[in-house]
Scaffold this motif. Structure first.
Motif, PDB file in Angstrom:
ATOM      1  N   THR A   1       3.023 -10.878  -1.611  1.00 35.16           N
ATOM      2  CA  THR A   1       1.893 -11.949  -1.603  1.00 35.16           C
ATOM      3  C   THR A   1       0.587 -11.057  -0.939  1.00 35.16           C
ATOM      4  N   GLY A   2      -0.023 -10.375  -1.686  1.00 34.64           N
ATOM      5  CA  GLY A   2      -1.365  -9.776  -1.570  1.00 34.64           C
ATOM      6  C   GLY A   2      -2.071 -10.820  -2.372  1.00 34.64           C
ATOM      7  N   SER A   3      -3.190  -9.959  -2.515  1.00 37.95           N
ATOM      8  CA  SER A   3      -4.416 -10.877  -3.392  1.00 37.95           C
ATOM      9  C   SER A   3      -3.706 -11.456  -4.595  1.00 37.95           C
ATOM     10  N   SER A   4      -3.173 -10.637  -5.627  1.00 37.93           N
ATOM     11  CA  SER A   4      -2.522 -11.301  -6.943  1.00 37.93           C
ATOM     12  C   SER A   4      -1.474 -12.325  -6.737  1.00 37.93           C
TER      13      SER A   4
ATOM     14  N   ARG B   1       7.402 -10.145   2.005  1.00 38.37           N
ATOM     15  CA  ARG B   1       7.802  -9.306   2.948  1.00 38.37           C
ATOM     16  C   ARG B   1       6.588  -9.168   4.030  1.00 38.37           C
ATOM     17  N   THR B   2       5.146  -9.291   4.027  1.00 33.57           N
ATOM     18  CA  THR B   2       4.347  -9.262   5.047  1.00 33.57           C
ATOM     19  C   THR B   2       3.245 -10.396   4.686  1.00 33.57           C
TER      20      THR B   2
ATOM     21  N   LYS C   1      -6.670  -5.233   5.944  1.00 33.67           N
ATOM     22  CA  LYS C   1      -5.970  -5.256   4.631  1.00 33.67           C
ATOM     23  C   LYS C   1      -7.016  -6.076   3.789  1.00 33.67           C
TER      24      LYS C   1
ATOM     25  N   GLY D   1       1.327  -4.965  -6.701  1.00 30.83           N
ATOM     26  CA  GLY D   1       0.245  -4.196  -6.271  1.00 30.83           C
ATOM     27  C   GLY D   1       0.109  -2.880  -6.985  1.00 30.83           C
TER      28      GLY D   1
ATOM     29  N   TRP E   1      -2.750  -0.536   1.287  1.00 33.71           N
ATOM     30  CA  TRP E   1      -3.050   0.197   0.308  1.00 33.71           C
ATOM     31  C   TRP E   1      -3.894   1.138   0.540  1.00 33.71           C
TER      32      TRP E   1
END
Ligand code: NA7
Length: 553
Positions: free
Chosen positions: A196-199, A219-220, A338, A390, A503
């Motif tokens: 669940t990052g930008s992508s 996860r985060t 982040k 990522g 990252w």
């Protein structure tokens, strides 16, 4: 008709293709490098692993992929012609439009014939006798060049976590950063997304609309603000054109540094003033305003906390199920340190009946079975699994090539405790090697196209200077490099950036040294210019034994 790649490059006495400059990568940095160096009379050769130009925008064609920098600014700033001939349709351009822009630029500048596609560089070795780089490709090709420019991108090597059992999964597997060319149909399917990052945050709302069922494995949780993307109007274009001169001047003077020196002393505005300002920014959309909302937002924990509270409040207001809202709310790390995500209907997507959030903090993934994902508590049967996990960012693509400098020293060894560069452009012991948006430069922070442009301009000026003075090699002094690395770290340590496992610090890759890689201070361009004006302070130039040959090239 202009010369072909081979004619441009020429052949050396050894029969190996020879040119002045090899540019690795045909994203925005590589394309501009090819153009600018050719304009300056150098023979150039581009090598690109993909079948086409575009770099990360070639590969990241997952549903919802979109830039988080406004499109009018996410364009080459150096070319009035390109600007006149290209008209962005949306406030934030989607991947397809950005890729078309890269293709348009490559065609308009007649760059394709300089580039060998479908060709991955596997090694680059500096030959001290000839003072040339020998570059080898996965096709067994070899070419030599006086200079190598690594335009390999800061977000180009996908990270696929090694989850046990993944090879047994019977359904389809995708990675957002290696999305197939042909359309992917999720209709009627049970889809799992890991990450669940930008992508992930961009892909999840799109996949939710298409799939029968979507399970998101988180996860985060991340902070995310609305994009409020919309078609650009004539008025948008007119007002951008009117402000263009001032914008271009500001590029020269400022540096998009995240942390102005005044930030540390800046006052703390009252909470209600901050809140009101965030509400306005939330309605406007986009991340840029938030990250610059107050000069100390990324430095002062008290100021930062208000922004974090604001976004958490928005999540609670949007997501109907309180347990899901709580799981989606980032806690324990500061806001904006982040990469701040920019979304369209991300949080609202969790109100859909066909979407479920699985909180991996409560039930970690234990295994991927033939039928789906097994967490510590449950089994989820899936037809398709999407890794939105990522990249091995900033250094990944540089270290993927076996780069050997003086005395056969490898870049891998030189960076075993973290990347060391001078200005994020050069590395001690690796003469005539340049890294575009390398670690120790603004790199992946802010507008990466303008960061690339600045590096290309700097490199071109440097190479021109060397030719004018008959200089064969340039490399930074070890002390200058160490001092720069210390400065990059000191600036980061004065901020809240190191307080999140991002990252930017390499912590998403097992075994990668925890080093803050981008330079986030202001004044980067000014520093680079001053170093040049001070006779390339911190660099050593080598005069070739055969000076005439160097001068003649
Ligand atoms: P990111 O921002 O690195 O996000 C990757 C996500 O994948 C993140 O939520 C990770 O959770 C998650 N992840 C990674 N490994 C695992 C495992 N093993 N299990 C579960 N979850 C995992 O990558 P993106 O592609 O979204 O964005 C990168 C940049 O590209 C972005 O910032 C823009 O600049 C463009 P974690 O946070 O590590 O707990």
């Amino acid at each position: 008709m202009a010369a072909s790649v081979q004619e441009q490059a020429g052949a050396s006495e050894t029969g190996i293709d020879a040119c002045d400059v090899v540019v690795v990568g045909a994203g925005f940095g590589g394309l501009y490098a090819l153009h600018k160096l050719r304009e300056n009379g150098l023979s150039v050769r581009g090598l690109e692993a993909a079948p086409d130009v575009g770099g990360t925008w070639y590969w990241n064609r997952y549903p919802g992929a979109r830039c988080d920098v406004p499109s009018l600014f996410y364009s080459y700033s150096w070319s009035p012609e390109l600007r006149r001939e290209w008209r962005w349709t949306n406030r934030y351009a989607g991947q397809d439009e950005i890729l078309r822009y890269a293709q348009f630029a490559a065609d308009r500048l007649d760059l394709r014939r300089l580039i060998q596609f479908d060709t991955r560089v596997v090694s680059a070795t500096f030959d001290e006798r000839s003072e040339r780089w020998i570059v080898e490709t996965d096709h067994g090709g070899r070419l030599t060049a006086r200079f190598v420019i690594m335009a390999t991108g800061g977000l180009s090597v996908p990270n696929t976590p090694d989850i046990p059992g993944v090879a047994d999964f019977k359904g389809e597997i995708f990675h957002t950063a290696r999305w197939p060319q042909e359309p992917v149909n999720f209709e009627g399917k049970r889809v799992g997304v890991i990450g669940t990052g930008s992508s992930g945050i961009q892909a999840i709302p799109m996949i939710a609309q298409a799939a029968k069922q979507l399970i998101v494995f988180q996860r985060t949780p991340n902070f995310s603000v609305p994009a409020r993307n919309r078609p650009l109007t004539d008025e948008d274009h007119r007002s951008f054109d009117e402000g263009l001169e001032a914008y271009l001047a500001s590029l020269e003077q400022s540096d998009f540094g995240r942390v102005p020196p005044t930030a540390f002393a800046a006052e703390v505005p009252p909470r209600d003033v901050q809140w009101k300002h965030y509400e306005k920014l939330w309605q406007e959309g986009g991340s840029g305003g938030f990250l610059k909302a107050f000069p100390n937002i990324l430095v002062h924990p008290g100021v930062n906390d208000v922004a974090a509270d604001f976004v958490r409040q928005k999540i609670r207001e949007t997501v109907k199920d309180p347990k899901t809202a709580a799981a989606l709310s980032p806690e324990g790390y500061p806001f904006g340190v982040k990469r701040l995500c920019v979304d369209t209907d991300y949080f609202d997507t969790y109100n859909r009946a066909n979407v479920e959030l699985v909180n991996l903090r409560e039930e970690p993934i234990e295994w991927i079975a033939a039928a789906g994902v097994d967490t510590a508590k449950r089994s989820f049967d899936l037809d398709a699994l999407v890794f939105a996990t990522g990249f091995d960012a900033v250094t990944g693509a540089l270290l993927a090539v076996d780069i050997r400098g003086r005395d056969g020293a490898t870049l891998k060894d030189a960076w075993s405790e973290g990347p060391q560069t001078y200005l994020g452009l050069t590395v001690a012991g690796f003469p005539n090697l340049f890294t575009i948006t390398g670690p120790g430069s603004p790199s992946v922070i802010g507008n990466v196209i303008t960061n690339c442009e600045y590096h290309v301009d700097w490199i071109t000026e440097c190479v021109t200077h060397m030719r004018r003075h008959g200089l064969a090699t340039i490399e930074p002094d070890e002390e200058a490099q160490v001092a720069w690395g210390r400065h990059v770290a000191e600036v980061a340590d004065r901020t809240l950036f190191p307080k999140a496992n991002s990252w930017y610090l390499g912590v998403n890759i097992p075994g990668k040294p925890r080093v803050f890689m981008p330079y986030i201070g202001e004044g980067y361009r000014t520093t680079c210019k001053e170093i040049v004006a001070d006779n390339y302070r911190g660099f050593t130039f080598g005069v070739s034994a055969d000076r005439e040959r160097a001068a003649a090239e």
